[in-house]
Write an enzyme that holds these catalytic residues in place. Structure first.
Site, PDB file in Angstrom:
ATOM      1  N   GLU A 133      85.304  69.238  -3.910  1.00  0.00           N
ATOM      2  CA  GLU A 133      84.497  68.090  -4.371  1.00  0.00           C
ATOM      3  C   GLU A 133      83.190  68.015  -3.569  1.00  0.00           C
ATOM      4  O   GLU A 133      82.110  67.846  -4.129  1.00  0.00           O
ATOM      5  CB  GLU A 133      85.295  66.788  -4.225  1.00  0.00           C
ATOM      6  CG  GLU A 133      84.519  65.523  -4.570  1.00  0.00           C
ATOM      7  CD  GLU A 133      84.661  64.461  -3.498  1.00  0.00           C
ATOM      8  OE1 GLU A 133      85.797  64.039  -3.200  1.00  0.00           O
ATOM      9  OE2 GLU A 133      83.626  64.059  -2.943  1.00  0.00           O
TER      10      GLU A 133
ATOM     11  N   GLU B 185      81.678  72.503   4.809  1.00  0.00           N
ATOM     12  CA  GLU B 185      82.345  71.332   4.230  1.00  0.00           C
ATOM     13  C   GLU B 185      83.832  71.270   4.573  1.00  0.00           C
ATOM     14  O   GLU B 185      84.403  70.189   4.626  1.00  0.00           O
ATOM     15  CB  GLU B 185      82.165  71.320   2.709  1.00  0.00           C
ATOM     16  CG  GLU B 185      80.712  71.232   2.264  1.00  0.00           C
ATOM     17  CD  GLU B 185      79.991  69.988   2.784  1.00  0.00           C
ATOM     18  OE1 GLU B 185      80.626  68.918   2.869  1.00  0.00           O
ATOM     19  OE2 GLU B 185      78.800  70.106   3.118  1.00  0.00           O
TER      20      GLU B 185
HETATM   21 ZN   LIG Z   1      85.045  63.399   1.527  1.00  0.00          ZN
END
Ligand SMILES: [Zn+2]
Length: 225
Positions: free
Chosen positions: A70, A145
């Site tokens: 995401e 990330e």
């Molecule tokens: Zn997050």
């Protein structure tokens, strides 16, 4: 605008139609003939236009692959080769809402704007992001990330770092989150709900680039949206 059942509109066939009183909206369930994508369209007088693309993303471990993905798809795509298109949109668009969320079994990418052109642009950036992210050609996205090794001084102990890794360490520093995690494991064994879709800090460093790419290839397709 009234749409007819079983008729084609821009490649979409109308499967169901109903007026929903509570939200004063004409609701249509459509199917994209070519890709199999399903679309729910709500037509009403609200000038705040909202679009969201969502995917069924049931996790099969605690690595947080759904959550890391995401974050990662918003780190540059085929058409928008920026480091962080999401951050640029937040700053420079007339959006009234812009976000992405990971749920226990799905991932959503909603955008909203009152300006028609801005709305089209936001949709284009988000659709390009989810279908053509740069995660395959840039292995640093997962490291940034998700997780990577970190060391400041040669004498320091090796530690983990990463945006989602740090975020989830914060989440799991609360007793409530731990209790919730254990309760879900006990209540829903052998189902996706027994896993932490956000990622458990102990398991996040087990995520490999292969598994990361595989998750995107498997779930980020129109027919699963
Ligand atoms: Zn997050």
């Amino acid at each position: 605008m009234k749409l007819d059942i079983n008729k084609q509109y821009s490649g979409f066939v109308i499967r169901q139609a109903a007026y929903i009183d509570e939200i004063q909206s004409e609701a249509y369930v459509m199917e994209h003939t070519y890709s199999g994508a399903r679309l729910l369209y709500l037509g009403n007088n609200d000038d705040n236009k909202v679009f969201s693309i969502s995917f069924r993303t049931p996790p099969y471990d605690d690595t947080g692959v759904a959550h890391i993905l995401e974050h990662s798809v918003l780190c540059g795509s085929r058409k928008y080769r920026l480091k962080e298109p999401f951050v640029e949109l937040v700053k420079g668009s007339m959006n009234t809402f812009l976000n992405a969320m990971t749920y226990p079994d799905k991932t959503m990418y909603p955008v909203a704007s009152r300006n028609a052109k801005d709305f089209q642009n936001l949709m284009d950036v988000y659709l390009d992001a989810v279908f053509y992210p740069l995660i395959y050609e840039n292995p640093y996205t997962l490291r940034q990330e998700g997780w990577h090794y970190n060391i400041e001084e040669p004498t320091d102990a090796l530690s983990y770092n990463g945006v989602v890794y740090n975020e989830m360490k914060g989440v799991f520093s609360s007793a409530d989150a731990l209790l919730d995690y254990e309760a879900m494991k006990a209540l829903f064994p052998d189902t996706p709900y027994s896993f932490e879709s956000g990622g458990h800090p102990d398991a996040i460093p087990e995520l490999t680039q292969e598994a990361f790419e595989h998750f995107h290839t498997t779930y980020y397709s129109p027919e699963n949206s």
